[in-house]
Design an enzyme around this catalytic site. Structure first.
Site, PDB file in Angstrom:
ATOM      1  N   SER A 102       0.695   1.855   5.174  1.00 12.74           N
ATOM      2  CA  SER A 102       0.733   0.422   4.823  1.00 12.74           C
ATOM      3  C   SER A 102       1.995  -0.011   4.107  1.00 12.74           C
ATOM      4  CB  SER A 102      -0.481   0.060   3.975  1.00 12.74           C
ATOM      5  OG  SER A 102      -1.587  -0.184   4.798  1.00 12.74           O
ATOM      6  N   LYS A 105       3.821  -2.922   5.527  1.00  7.95           N
ATOM      7  CA  LYS A 105       3.551  -4.315   5.167  1.00  7.95           C
ATOM      8  C   LYS A 105       4.665  -4.907   4.293  1.00  7.95           C
ATOM      9  CE  LYS A 105      -1.499  -4.056   5.441  1.00  7.95           C
ATOM     10  NZ  LYS A 105      -1.699  -2.621   5.744  1.00  7.95           N
ATOM     11  N   SER A 369      -3.885  -4.732   0.942  1.00  7.24           N
ATOM     12  CA  SER A 369      -3.499  -4.046   2.165  1.00  7.24           C
ATOM     13  C   SER A 369      -4.371  -4.454   3.354  1.00  7.24           C
ATOM     14  CB  SER A 369      -3.577  -2.532   1.947  1.00  7.24           C
ATOM     15  OG  SER A 369      -2.686  -1.865   2.794  1.00  7.24           O
TER      16      SER A 369
END
Length: 539
Positions: A102, A105, A369
């Protein structure tokens, strides 16, 4: 990832931050090119960092953490720089590829802020190509059109420390249904249509695993996203051993058929519930056992056909409000003949909803997330600024932006926006350069404040509590199988402002154990790095 699967847990101030939408025009590289600034990270990792006393202490603690049994079998990348000078303080495999989970991101949310701007909002509408007569009869279809709002749910804004909900999970869609009824619709001769044609029908990015598709973190991507494209099964044990377990579904729907064979086992026995859904099937099988007295199990299930589901749910909501509907609920995807050329009819607006500003959405995405939300941000940014409708074109658009942000060519290979793809590759050097670039942008403070804070909120709320790092680290977490990540901004106990990235791949550690390795390095960074405060001279 929060998230990655974990999806599902510094006070660095910069005076140049202000809220200005990033200007866009011309070709992608030109419209997104930041002001020229030296990028020491491209060559810095090829030079041996100057070994200061504080760095030597930190290096020793890193080596101790990574040479322990377990972490020693993994592959680790670390890059830490002084945020003010760009000096490399510590580097380990900083130019090598890692799966970022993640931490991808970080790239997507920076892209969204730069191209869309902090005040960007998304409209969701209900309209019709038919006519509404004086008796409230709609002669035609009622069309729900999604344009990428990921918060057609009961999520509360603004974000404060944790995700909060208010009301039923179909709250946003119910409000639209209320508006339709308030507008005089009593009967619909056609059906309810959910239109997600803004983007090409590509529900799952390349590199997602098949077992991701069942759970909330792997929800299908669609321009329509009701309740994060999920629903919840609450599973409860019976009162006595041998009783059948019971379940409820939220929001209530008959879109999926649920077969339940879960039994109640002896008090104190192991919980063993299991869920199976074959790809493309609307049959969900529950099996296994729950012991007497066990807490209810909340199973958040991903929806594979978001538009079809939204049409069915909106139909139920309208019928519950007394609207008679003669036609069937159905979806309308890109490529539908009704959307092309002379076939496309003018639609009359019946109801609409406007999303929260992008800055608020970014906080939810990074703090917690949220994979689906990140995927929609990638598609929205590319669509708004280049007209892209496919994920392939969106990925190309993003790649041009990352180059314009000063990231070395080839240092970023992303196939999705969330980091759930196992095909994603980035270098620690690329992440640090992105964070360095973001800190100089008008939206930089919004970006930094969207990251989880150690020991305080988001995916870091329970990590590094009661350590020197608590409240001093603003960083994005990342977790998928065999992968952990932590990258962001920090202020050390000695007052040094840092930008850092710590990535771990190819480890078989339990998720909490792997996180503990990252946390040990992060705490060492906070405690060791930075020159000692100058001693006051005696008068």
């Amino acid at each position: 990832m929060g998230s990655s699967r974990k999806s599902h847990a510094l006070l660095f101030r910069c005076g140049v931050f202000c809220m200005v939408v990033f200007a866009c025009g011309g070709n992608t590289a030109a419209q997104l090119r930041p002001s020229k600034s030296p990028n020491p990270l491209r060559q810095a990792t090829q030079r041996k960092p100057v070994e200061r006393v504080d760095v030597a202490r930190f290096r020793q603690r890193v080596e101790t953490a990574l040479s322990a049994s377990g972490p020693d079998k993994g592959f680790w990348g670390v890059l830490i720089t002084d945020a003010l000078t760009g000096e490399i303080l510590y580097a380990r495999n900083a130019g090598n590829y890692f799966t970022p989970a993640s931490d991808a991101k970080l790239f997507t949310t920076a892209l969204a802020l730069a191209t869309l701007g902090p005040e960007y909002r998304v409209r969701t509408t209900i309209s019709t190509t038919g006519t509404l007569d004086a008796n409230g009869v709609l002669n035609g279809d009622l069309v729900l059109t999604g344009r990428g709002d990921a918060n057609l749910s009961n999520r509360k804004f603004p974000y404060e420390k944790k995700i909060e909900r208010d009301g039923s999970s179909e709250k946003a869609l119910a409000a639209l249904a209320d508006a339709v009824v308030a507008g005089g619709v009593k009967e619909i001769e056609g059906g309810v249509v959910a239109d997600d044609s803004l983007f090409q029908l590509e529900r799952f990015p390349s590199g997602w695993a098949i077992d991701d598709m069942l759970w909330s973190y792997g929800a299908a991507v669609s321009a329509i996203a009701v309740n994060d494209n999920t629903f919840t099964i609450d599973l409860r044990a019976g009162e006595h051993e041998g009783d059948a377990a019971t379940f409820t579904v939220e929001p209530a729907s008959d879109f999926y058929t649920i077969e339940n064979s879960v039994r109640t086992s002896a008090r104190g026995s192991e919980e063993k519930p299991a869920v199976v859904r074959e790809p493309g099937s609307r049959l969900i099988r529950l099996s296994g056992s729950l012991p007497v007295g066990a807490q209810p199990r909340h199973l958040t299930i991903a929806i594979e056909e978001p538009a079809e589901y939204a049409a069915a749910l909106l139909t139920r909501l309208l019928e519950a409000r007394g609207v008679q509907i003669h036609g069937a609920a159905r979806a309308r995807h890109s490529g539908d003949p009704a959307l092309t050329g002379a076939n496309r009819s003018t639609e009359t607006l019946l109801a609409e909803r406007t999303s929260e500003p992008l800055a608020e959405e970014i906080r939810h995405v990074n703090k917690n997330s949220l994979n689906l939300h990140a995927e929609l941000l990638l598609l929205l940014a590319a669509h708004e600024k280049s007209g892209a409708t496919t994920r392939e074109d969106a990925v190309k658009f993003a790649a041009d932006y990352y180059k314009a942000a000063g990231i070395a060519d080839g240092d970023v290979v992303l196939t999705d926006g969330s980091g759930l793809s196992r095909r994603d590759l980035v270098t620690p050097r690329a992440i640090v350069q992105l964070l360095n670039y973001a800190a100089t942008q008008p939206w930089g403070e919004i970006y930094r404040s969207s990251l989880p804070v150690a020991g305080e909120d988001g995916t870091l709320s329970e990590r590094m509590k009661n350590t020197a790092a608590e409240g001093r680290i603003f960083a994005k977490t990342g977790t998928v199988e065999h992968v952990v990540a932590l990258s962001g901004y920090a202020t050390t106990t000695r007052g040094a402002q840092l930008i850092f990235s710590i990535l771990g791949n190819n480890n078989s550690l339990h998720a909490q154990t792997a996180d503990a390795v990252l946390d040990a390095i992060a705490v060492a960074m906070i405690e060791e790095l930075g020159p000692a405060p100058a001693k006051k001279r005696k008068k």
